[in-house]
Design an enzyme around this catalytic site. Structure first.
Site, PDB file in Angstrom:
ATOM      1  CD  GLU A   1       3.192 -17.368 130.024  1.00 13.46           C
ATOM      2  OE1 GLU A   1       2.761 -18.476 130.370  1.00 13.46           O
ATOM      3  OE2 GLU A   1       4.357 -17.198 129.613  1.00 13.46           O
TER       4      GLU A   1
ATOM      5  CD  GLN B   1      -5.158 -26.717 132.067  1.00 13.96           C
ATOM      6  OE1 GLN B   1      -4.933 -27.927 131.974  1.00 13.96           O
ATOM      7  NE2 GLN B   1      -5.494 -26.162 133.186  1.00 13.96           N
ATOM      8  CB  THR B   2      -2.638 -25.157 124.924  1.00 13.61           C
ATOM      9  OG1 THR B   2      -3.935 -24.902 125.405  1.00 13.61           O
ATOM     10  CG2 THR B   2      -2.675 -25.271 123.419  1.00 13.61           C
TER      11      THR B   2
ATOM     12  CG  LEU C   1      -6.777 -22.667 121.867  1.00 16.14           C
ATOM     13  CD1 LEU C   1      -6.420 -21.267 122.345  1.00 16.14           C
ATOM     14  CD2 LEU C   1      -5.659 -23.633 122.221  1.00 16.14           C
TER      15      LEU C   1
ATOM     16  CE1 TYR D   1       3.443 -20.920 134.072  1.00 15.74           C
ATOM     17  CE2 TYR D   1       1.514 -19.963 132.998  1.00 15.74           C
ATOM     18  CZ  TYR D   1       2.786 -20.500 132.923  1.00 15.74           C
ATOM     19  OH  TYR D   1       3.414 -20.576 131.714  1.00 15.74           O
TER      20      TYR D   1
ATOM     21  CG  ASP E   1       4.715 -24.946 133.969  1.00 18.29           C
ATOM     22  OD1 ASP E   1       5.713 -25.437 134.559  1.00 18.29           O
ATOM     23  OD2 ASP E   1       4.693 -24.727 132.757  1.00 18.29           O
TER      24      ASP E   1
ATOM     25  CB  CYS F   1      13.045 -32.857 132.869  1.00 22.70           C
ATOM     26  SG  CYS F   1      12.930 -33.951 134.288  1.00 22.70           S
TER      27      CYS F   1
ATOM     28  CB  CYS G   1      18.056 -39.410 132.090  1.00 27.77           C
ATOM     29  SG  CYS G   1      16.429 -39.163 132.807  1.00 27.77           S
TER      30      CYS G   1
ATOM     31  CB  CYS H   1      20.005 -34.703 131.717  1.00 24.35           C
ATOM     32  SG  CYS H   1      19.489 -33.443 132.881  1.00 24.35           S
TER      33      CYS H   1
HETATM   34  S1  SF4 Z   1      18.529 -36.556 134.750  1.00 21.76           S
HETATM   35 FE1  SF4 Z   1      17.760 -34.650 133.926  1.00 21.76          FE
HETATM   36  S2  SF4 Z   1      16.162 -35.304 132.485  1.00 21.76           S
HETATM   37 FE2  SF4 Z   1      16.568 -37.017 133.836  1.00 21.76          FE
HETATM   38  S3  SF4 Z   1      15.114 -36.834 135.468  1.00 21.76           S
HETATM   39 FE3  SF4 Z   1      16.961 -35.807 136.147  1.00 21.76          FE
HETATM   40  S4  SF4 Z   1      16.676 -33.678 135.588  1.00 21.76           S
HETATM   41 FE4  SF4 Z   1      15.169 -34.852 134.444  1.00 21.76          FE
END
Ligand code: SF4
Length: 350
Positions: A33, A38-39, A76, A116, A134, A188, A195, A198
């Site tokens: 973690e 940030q990586t 890093l 986090y 995060d 996402c 989308c 999704c």
């Molecule tokens: S449809 Fe799914 S991938 Fe698209 S913005 Fe909504 S949650 Fe994110």
């Protein structure tokens, strides 16, 4: 199926197979973690594997030399994380008898461990239902719930946290948290989210309102500070051995305890003009040097800074009194250096 059941099922079928996902040992989860913050996972994974090999237990890490830890971390960035990692391993040895604390509250007390990381360790290793927050989680939830306010505002973060806490699966909090992060990282995504395929498309408010590209909203960015650095790269030949002059950074900045070269910084120098040799007199306490090669500008981007650097070579045929540490050139790999310096060294010596 509830949202969390759908998400966890998706995660179990689609998660990337990562070394840090094959364990629930809190020491390894903590290492991963801290390294992955940030990586990108692709960048952080080889570091995680190197740390696990070099320090298979918290005791090994605690008894390591800080310079060795910084060297392993080199590249890093955010070097305070490496220093905290080392210091915290020592704290676990002295304050907890070498046993990683097992409650969210105790984990949160460790140096360098924020909300986090504590939530990730408590949920993954000890099944405690604390939701992680995060960038991936905030992006995914703010789109799913159509939250248009800036995610930099504390109130917005609070709202998103409440949604995550409400949905967390109390029987599988570790998988739920990892699924949230994985979904944000791989479906996402910030640009071109998936989308069309999704599984949450029908309930996603941002998708319905055609606002996916505008969410999450952010405050205007912090201004980038430009810094103009002129490094002196001094080599000395003495009895057939070539030495290089390093400067150990002792201030409390991001490169603390790492090594670079004697440096002059200028503020108003947009073109990074070459400095005349006399300007370096103050650094050398000696006669004006004669330059060898002067590098072209190197640009290096940090979170809120853009560094512009030139490197000026000087060579002496015998040791002189220099305000720096002379180390054999062949040993330079043993010294932790910032990435900017590493980029330069790899051009001239390797
Ligand atoms: S449809 Fe799914 S991938 Fe698209 S913005 Fe909504 S949650 Fe994110």
């Amino acid at each position: 199926m509830t949202f969390s059941q759908q998400l966890i099922t998706w995660y179990r079928n689609n998660k990337r197979d990562l070394p840090c996902r094959r364990t629930k040992d809190p020491y390894f989860i903590w290492l991963s973690e801290i390294i992955m913050q940030q990586t990108r996972i692709e960048q952080g994974t080889p570091y995680y594997e190197r740390f696990v090999d070099a320090y298979p237990t918290v005791k090994h890490l605690a008894s390591a030399d800080e310079q060795e830890v910084l060297k392993l971390w080199q590249g890093l960035g955010y070097y305070s994380r490496a220093r905290n990692l080392h210091g915290t391993a020592q704290e676990i040895m002295t304050g907890y008898g070498g046993i990683f604390p097992d409650t969210h509250a105790d984990i949160l007390r460790l140096k360098g461990v924020g909300d986090y990381t504590a939530a990730a360790i408590a949920s993954i290793c000890f099944d405690q239902p604390h939701a992680v927050m995060d960038g991936n989680v905030m992006r995914f939830l703010s789109r799913l719930y159509g939250i248009a306010e800036s995610i930099d505002r504390p109130e917005t973060k609070k709202t998103i946290r409440a949604i995550a806490e409400k949905n967390i699966d109390h029987r599988n909090p570790g998988d739920f948290n990892q699924a949230m992060m994985e979904f944000g990282a791989t479906v996402c995504t910030p640009a071109n989210p998936g989308c069309l395929n999704c599984l949450f498309q029908r309930q996603c408010i941002a998708f319905k309102n055609n606002t996916v590209g505008r969410i999450p909203a952010r405050n205007s960015k912090t201004a980038v500070r430009h810094r103009f650095l002129h490094y002196l790269v001094i080599t000395v030949t003495e009895r057939g051995t070539e030495f290089i002059c390093l400067n150990k950074r002792t201030g409390s900045d991001i490169w603390k305890n790492m090594y670079d070269f004697p440096c002059l910084e200028r503020t108003l120098d947009k073109t990074l003009l070459r400095l005349p040799a006399q300007e370096f007199d103050e650094l050398l306490n000696s006669a004006t040097p004669e330059f060898g090669e002067v590098s072209n500008p190197f640009i290096h981007i940090l979170t809120h800074q853009k560094l512009h650097a030139r490197f000026y070579r000087i060579h002496y045929d015998k040791k002189i009194d220099l305000p720096c540490l002379l180390v054999p050139v062949k040993d330079i790999h043993n010294y932790p250096v910032p990435k900017l310096i590493d980029r330069y060294l790899s051009k001239i010596f390797f």
